[in-house]
Design an enzyme around this catalytic site. Structure first.
Site, PDB file in Angstrom:
ATOM      1  N   ILE A 136       0.819  -1.209   0.000  1.00  0.00           N
ATOM      2  CA  ILE A 136       0.000   0.000   0.000  1.00  0.00           C
ATOM      3  C   ILE A 136       0.858   1.266   0.000  1.00  0.00           C
ATOM      4  CG2 ILE A 136      -0.309   0.056   2.509  1.00  0.00           C
ATOM      5  CD1 ILE A 136      -2.866   1.179  -0.158  1.00  0.00           C
ATOM      6  N   ASP A 137       2.012   1.228   0.645  1.00  0.00           N
ATOM      7  CA  ASP A 137       2.842   2.429   0.695  1.00  0.00           C
ATOM      8  C   ASP A 137       3.218   2.883  -0.712  1.00  0.00           C
ATOM      9  OD1 ASP A 137       2.699   2.346   3.467  1.00  0.00           O
ATOM     10  OD2 ASP A 137       4.544   1.187   3.641  1.00  0.00           O
ATOM     11  N   ALA A 138       3.719   1.965  -1.528  1.00  0.00           N
ATOM     12  CA  ALA A 138       4.094   2.321  -2.902  1.00  0.00           C
ATOM     13  C   ALA A 138       2.875   2.741  -3.709  1.00  0.00           C
ATOM     14  CB  ALA A 138       4.796   1.140  -3.572  1.00  0.00           C
ATOM     15  N   VAL A 172       1.781   6.286  -2.721  1.00  0.00           N
ATOM     16  CA  VAL A 172       2.700   7.303  -3.242  1.00  0.00           C
ATOM     17  C   VAL A 172       2.415   7.546  -4.716  1.00  0.00           C
ATOM     18  CG1 VAL A 172       5.119   7.777  -3.803  1.00  0.00           C
ATOM     19  CG2 VAL A 172       4.499   6.931  -1.533  1.00  0.00           C
TER      20      VAL A 172
END
Length: 186
Positions: A11-13, A16
């Site tokens: 989810i972080d990538a 972003v």
């Protein structure tokens, strides 16, 4: 915001790349990942401070997930839990999550959102390190509405803090006095 059941989500990538808030949910029966763009914003007059409690030692997500499971008497992997057991375990978190999402808007109630963050932090006490607890306490004492760990927690974890804009500098300085890096993120 993410709820993924103990495994790295990606989810972080994805967030972003999307450039906007997203709500991510890992579903288990059948296994799938639900990601939706979310029209979330901080309540008017507030900022978000991130506090990094890293001091040369860091615990892994795997270690913290295992500890959380042990504390809650879970003896199987998250994806092996029965639906009824999963719902029961997640119920107090889900209630807080829904309340937080409801207040994450310009006209949201910052004090209520802060209380919900504090309630979430209390639930996550078993994966809070001494550093996280010190950072949370310092931010609250300096005037934050709420503060809670983010990510897996543990040694070297991070804290997010909802603060009145007029108290940003005071809270950042209080955290720096403890040796933590802190900065206004939003």
């Amino acid at each position: 915001m993410r709820v993924h059941g103990g495994r790295a989500s990606g989810i972080d990538a994805r967030t972003v790349i999307a450039g906007k808030p997203q709500i991510f949910m890992k579903r288990f029966n059948p296994l799938r990942y639900d990601v939706t763009d979310a029209g979330l914003s901080l309540p008017k007059g507030t900022s978000l401070i991130v506090i990094d409690t890293y001091r040369g030692k860091r615990q892994s997500t795997g270690q913290l997930t295992a500890h959380f499971a042990e504390v809650h008497g879970i003896k199987v992997k998250p994806w092996e839990l029965g639906e009824e057991e999963r719902v029961k375990l997640l119920a107090p978190y889900a209630k807080i999550f829904k309340g937080m999402v409801a207040e994450l808007k310009a006209e949201g109630n910052a004090k209520k959102l802060g209380k919900l963050m504090n309630a979430n932090q209390k639930l996550l006490g078993c994966v809070s390190s001494k550093g996280i607890k010190r950072a949370v306490a310092a931010a609250r004492k300096a005037g934050a509405y709420g503060a809670k760990l983010t990510g897996a927690g543990g040694e070297g974890g991070a804290v997010i803090t909802l603060v009145p804009k007029k108290k940003v500098r005071k809270i950042v300085n209080a955290c720096k006095k403890l040796g933590f890096r802190a900065f206004e993120a939003l």
